[in-house]
Design an enzyme around this catalytic site. Structure first.
Site, PDB file in Angstrom:
ATOM      1  N   HIS A 291       0.087  26.699  27.249  1.00 46.45           N
ATOM      2  CA  HIS A 291      -0.949  25.751  26.839  1.00 46.45           C
ATOM      3  C   HIS A 291      -2.313  26.430  26.764  1.00 46.45           C
ATOM      4  O   HIS A 291      -2.678  27.224  27.635  1.00 46.45           O
ATOM      5  CB  HIS A 291      -1.017  24.599  27.842  1.00 46.45           C
ATOM      6  CG  HIS A 291      -2.138  23.632  27.598  1.00 46.45           C
ATOM      7  ND1 HIS A 291      -2.239  22.890  26.443  1.00 46.45           N
ATOM      8  CD2 HIS A 291      -3.219  23.298  28.358  1.00 46.45           C
ATOM      9  CE1 HIS A 291      -3.327  22.135  26.506  1.00 46.45           C
ATOM     10  NE2 HIS A 291      -3.944  22.365  27.652  1.00 46.45           N
ATOM     11  N   SER A 292      -3.066  26.128  25.694  1.00 41.64           N
ATOM     12  CA  SER A 292      -4.468  26.520  25.572  1.00 41.64           C
ATOM     13  C   SER A 292      -4.656  28.035  25.762  1.00 41.64           C
ATOM     14  O   SER A 292      -4.106  28.839  25.011  1.00 41.64           O
ATOM     15  CB  SER A 292      -5.315  25.717  26.560  1.00 41.64           C
ATOM     16  OG  SER A 292      -6.681  25.863  26.301  1.00 41.64           O
ATOM     17  N   TYR A 293      -5.400  28.429  26.800  1.00 41.09           N
ATOM     18  CA  TYR A 293      -5.646  29.862  27.029  1.00 41.09           C
ATOM     19  C   TYR A 293      -4.362  30.596  27.393  1.00 41.09           C
ATOM     20  O   TYR A 293      -4.262  31.802  27.206  1.00 41.09           O
ATOM     21  CB  TYR A 293      -6.675  30.038  28.151  1.00 41.09           C
ATOM     22  CG  TYR A 293      -7.316  31.412  28.162  1.00 41.09           C
ATOM     23  CD1 TYR A 293      -8.439  31.678  27.382  1.00 41.09           C
ATOM     24  CD2 TYR A 293      -6.789  32.447  28.929  1.00 41.09           C
ATOM     25  CE1 TYR A 293      -9.026  32.932  27.373  1.00 41.09           C
ATOM     26  CE2 TYR A 293      -7.371  33.705  28.926  1.00 41.09           C
ATOM     27  CZ  TYR A 293      -8.485  33.946  28.148  1.00 41.09           C
ATOM     28  OH  TYR A 293      -9.058  35.196  28.139  1.00 41.09           O
TER      29      TYR A 293
END
Length: 421
Positions: A291-293
């Protein structure tokens, strides 16, 4: 008539003079106001009569608990969490929220250990007793499962192992904010599971008290000593009056961070776990949710271990990933592999799984069915497992075909050999 006309210029001059005097007074008032405002430290003003940063240590002391639906509710009122417990004390409210967040982190760890039957693995694997350490969570068969392994990588920030978003855990529910649903379903479907902890990459310790050295003697200023003393007294009086009016500011403890060896960043952590755990796991097929980073950290892993990832990873689900193949300078081979093996569920107003226009030539982008970044993992939960199943089935079908071709080729070779004889 003429006398009246003669008086007009004099009245006009008088009016102009009075207006100038009034304007000068207004300018002086404005200047004085600006000077006063420049002396007021708004941060200090916010701290006026601020209560001590002493908060409960448990959910029970906070008078909150998770109900049967995994929602955080007040024990007495049944109401959701209230951020503004005290009006006009934003900094204190924020500190209270952070204290609750730390309790939530420990609560999720307990769920991982008791509900999911996972255990901690300390990092670095050869850590000494006196160095900073971190940890990940492993299911009992994470290293021994011969078939499937699921690796979960969260985004950046305050979240720790087992969490997607603290805000969701506190304000919505455990299912949307934690990785528990992914873990339990993966275990039910025969996966081993590794839960990474990329933000637990330092040890925070209190800074030792610093003693300021005595100021070195300087040349006396040119102004008379008597004038200088009067000036110092005046400034001192102003400071005393200010801090008497805006008193009791809370001093935060100064800390410093000691990085965990070879795990000092999310990228380092993912690489380290790959080298020391994932690459040594028995699973033939590795699946990753990032997720995300965490997506950026995965792409960096591919930059560092391209062939290993290609050989071991079966499919990768990204959720609103922060990666950028151009800024991260990924190879053409990595981009082509991502096109075939990755899918990125991104925040979008479009219905779930709607194919979106590609922004970069890396992997397909589909809608997560929500415009909220932190919800993308939870909203795409079922789609991700369907994606994994479809990729694995396609791979197994290819292997069956390849095996069949090898057997056919061998049979033909033996037949031709006997015919030659």
């Amino acid at each position: 008539m003429r006398s009246h006309l003669a008086a007009i210029p004099e009245l006009y001059i008088l009016w102009i003079t009075m207006a100038q005097i009034a304007g000068q007074e207004d300018r002086e008032k404005t200047t004085a106001l600006k000077d006063l405002l420049s002396r007021i430290d708004l941060d200090e003003l916010m701290k006026k009569d601020e209560p001590p940063f002493t908060f409960p240590k448990t959910l029970e002391e906070f008078e909150y608990a998770f109900n049967e639906y995994g929602q955080l509710r007040h024990i007495k009122t049944g109401e959701p969490f209230v951020f503004n417990a005290r009006e006009d004390l934003h900094r204190w409210n924020q500190k209270r929220y952070e204290a609750l967040g730390e309790i939530i982190t420990q609560y999720v760890y307990e769920l991982l250990e008791k509900k999911c039957n996972m255990t901690k693995a300390i990092l670095p694997v050869d850590a000494t007793e006196d160095e900073a350490t971190s940890f990940i969570y492993l299911s009992p068969d994470a290293l021994s499962n011969p078939s499937k392994l699921l690796v979960l990588i969260q985004g950046s920030g305050v979240v720790r192992a087992g969490q997607w978003a603290r805000r969701l855990i506190i304000n919505q529910d455990l299912d949307s904010g934690t990785q528990i649903p992914f873990i339990t379903r993966a275990i039910e479907e025969g996966y081993g599971v590794m839960v990474l902890n990329p933000n637990e990459n330092y040890l925070e310790v209190e800074k030792p008290a610093m003693f300021s050295p005595l100021p070195s003697p300087t040349e006396p200023p040119d102004e008379p000593a008597e004038k200088r003393e009067r000036k110092d007294d005046k400034e001192g009086k102003k400071k005393r009056e200010f801090y008497e009016k805006y008193r009791n500011p809370q001093k935060e403890t100064e800390t410093e961070r000691i990085p965990v060896r070879e795990n000092g960043s999310s990228e380092e952590h993912v690489l380290y776990v790959w080298d020391h755990f994932v690459s040594r796991a028995a699973a033939k097929n590795v699946f990753i949710v990032a997720h995300s980073y965490g997506g950026l950290s995965f792409v960096e892993l591919m930059n560092q271990r391209e062939m290993q990832v290609k050989n071991r990873a079966c499919a990768v689900a990204l959720t609103d990933s922060a990666h950028n193949i151009w800024l991260q300078e990924t190879s053409k081979g990595t981009q082509d592999w991502m096109q075939q093996h990755c899918c990125n569920w991104v925040s979008s107003p479009e219905p779930l799984d709607t194919l979106l226009d590609p922004m970069l030539p890396d992997c397909p982008r589909v809608s997560a069915g929500t415009e909220r970044h932190e919800l993308t993992s939870w909203m795409s939960f079922n789609s991700i497992f369907r994606f994994f199943t479809a990729v694995l089935e396609a791979k197994e079908d290819e292997e069956v075909v390849e095996t069949s071709n090898i057997v056919t080729t061998r049979s033909s070779s033996l037949k031709n050999k006997h015919q030659d004889l």
